[in-house]
Design a protein around this motif. Sequence first.
Motif, mmCIF file in Angstrom:
data_model
loop_
_atom_site.group_PDB
_atom_site.id
_atom_site.type_symbol
_atom_site.label_atom_id
_atom_site.label_comp_id
_atom_site.label_asym_id
_atom_site.label_seq_id
_atom_site.Cartn_x
_atom_site.Cartn_y
_atom_site.Cartn_z
ATOM 1 N N LEU A 46 14.987 -0.279 5.293
ATOM 2 C CA LEU A 46 13.719 -0.539 4.611
ATOM 3 C C LEU A 46 12.827 -1.456 5.444
ATOM 4 O O LEU A 46 11.617 -1.236 5.530
ATOM 5 C CB LEU A 46 13.966 -1.131 3.223
ATOM 6 N N MET A 47 13.421 -2.474 6.071
ATOM 7 C CA MET A 47 12.629 -3.368 6.919
ATOM 8 C C MET A 47 12.066 -2.620 8.122
ATOM 9 O O MET A 47 10.894 -2.778 8.473
ATOM 10 C CB MET A 47 13.467 -4.565 7.368
ATOM 11 N N ARG A 48 12.889 -1.787 8.757
ATOM 12 C CA ARG A 48 12.434 -1.016 9.916
ATOM 13 C C ARG A 48 11.341 -0.027 9.505
ATOM 14 O O ARG A 48 10.320 0.119 10.181
ATOM 15 C CB ARG A 48 13.614 -0.270 10.543
ATOM 16 N N GLN A 52 7.423 0.255 10.635
ATOM 17 C CA GLN A 52 6.865 1.510 11.146
ATOM 18 C C GLN A 52 5.760 2.059 10.239
ATOM 19 O O GLN A 52 5.216 3.126 10.488
ATOM 20 C CB GLN A 52 7.975 2.561 11.283
ATOM 21 N N ARG A 53 5.479 1.337 9.174
ATOM 22 C CA ARG A 53 4.454 1.705 8.188
ATOM 23 C C ARG A 53 4.755 3.017 7.477
ATOM 24 O O ARG A 53 3.836 3.762 7.108
ATOM 25 C CB ARG A 53 3.084 1.718 8.829
ATOM 26 N N LEU A 54 6.038 3.308 7.297
ATOM 27 C CA LEU A 54 6.459 4.462 6.516
ATOM 28 C C LEU A 54 6.691 4.066 5.063
ATOM 29 O O LEU A 54 6.631 4.902 4.165
ATOM 30 C CB LEU A 54 7.748 5.065 7.097
ATOM 31 N N VAL A 55 6.984 2.779 4.860
ATOM 32 C CA VAL A 55 7.276 2.232 3.535
ATOM 33 C C VAL A 55 6.424 0.989 3.359
ATOM 34 O O VAL A 55 6.197 0.246 4.307
ATOM 35 C CB VAL A 55 8.782 1.873 3.421
ATOM 36 N N GLU A 56 5.947 0.776 2.140
ATOM 37 C CA GLU A 56 5.286 -0.480 1.827
ATOM 38 C C GLU A 56 6.170 -1.240 0.853
ATOM 39 O O GLU A 56 6.900 -0.653 0.067
ATOM 40 C CB GLU A 56 3.877 -0.274 1.269
ATOM 41 N N ALA A 57 6.109 -2.562 0.959
ATOM 42 C CA ALA A 57 6.929 -3.435 0.119
ATOM 43 C C ALA A 57 6.026 -4.460 -0.548
ATOM 44 O O ALA A 57 5.025 -4.882 0.034
ATOM 45 C CB ALA A 57 7.985 -4.144 0.964
ATOM 46 N N GLU A 58 6.383 -4.829 -1.759
ATOM 47 C CA GLU A 58 5.651 -5.890 -2.442
ATOM 48 C C GLU A 58 6.619 -6.685 -3.305
ATOM 49 O O GLU A 58 7.652 -6.179 -3.740
ATOM 50 C CB GLU A 58 4.497 -5.344 -3.274
ATOM 51 N N TRP A 59 6.273 -7.939 -3.504
ATOM 52 C CA TRP A 59 7.064 -8.790 -4.377
ATOM 53 C C TRP A 59 6.703 -8.487 -5.825
ATOM 54 O O TRP A 59 5.533 -8.351 -6.159
ATOM 55 C CB TRP A 59 6.798 -10.262 -4.098
ATOM 56 N N ARG A 74 8.007 1.655 -1.710
ATOM 57 C CA ARG A 74 7.590 3.045 -1.901
ATOM 58 C C ARG A 74 7.057 3.573 -0.568
ATOM 59 O O ARG A 74 6.688 2.815 0.326
ATOM 60 C CB ARG A 74 6.542 3.184 -2.996
ATOM 61 N N LEU A 75 7.030 4.902 -0.462
ATOM 62 C CA LEU A 75 6.528 5.527 0.752
ATOM 63 C C LEU A 75 5.021 5.346 0.863
ATOM 64 O O LEU A 75 4.299 5.420 -0.130
ATOM 65 C CB LEU A 75 6.844 7.027 0.754
ATOM 66 N N THR A 76 4.562 5.130 2.082
ATOM 67 C CA THR A 76 3.128 5.134 2.372
ATOM 68 C C THR A 76 2.710 6.590 2.540
ATOM 69 O O THR A 76 3.546 7.513 2.505
ATOM 70 C CB THR A 76 2.837 4.368 3.669
ATOM 71 N N ALA A 77 1.437 6.815 2.774
ATOM 72 C CA ALA A 77 0.965 8.175 3.039
ATOM 73 C C ALA A 77 1.659 8.743 4.282
ATOM 74 O O ALA A 77 2.062 9.909 4.300
ATOM 75 C CB ALA A 77 -0.547 8.181 3.215
#
Length: 100
Positions: A46-48, A52-59, A74-77
């Motif tokens: 998930l961090m990788r 790579q901007r494939l996944v976005e993370a939020e608190w 969740r997945l980015t576009a």
Amino acid sequence: MARTRRPSPQMLTLIEALAARAPEWWHGYELMKATGLMSGTIYPLLMRMTDQRLVEAEWCAPEHPGRPPRHAYRLTAAGLQLARDLATDRPTPDGVPFPA
């Protein structure tokens, strides 16, 4: 020169799970249960993927008092497009491409 290579089986499993409920947010523990991957595999992926901007993370705020905040993913576009591209390339063992 940019290096491109096929994602690992673990990354493919994670992308499949995230794509199945896109654009919903997932907690890491939910992803572990859905994929069968262990925390030592899922969180580095998930961090990788976030780098790579494939996944976005939020608190996320805690759902219950006294609990710590958690990350949701969740997945980015770009991640969703990768999932779609991989779905056309990689059939599952039963011959049906994974959902994207």
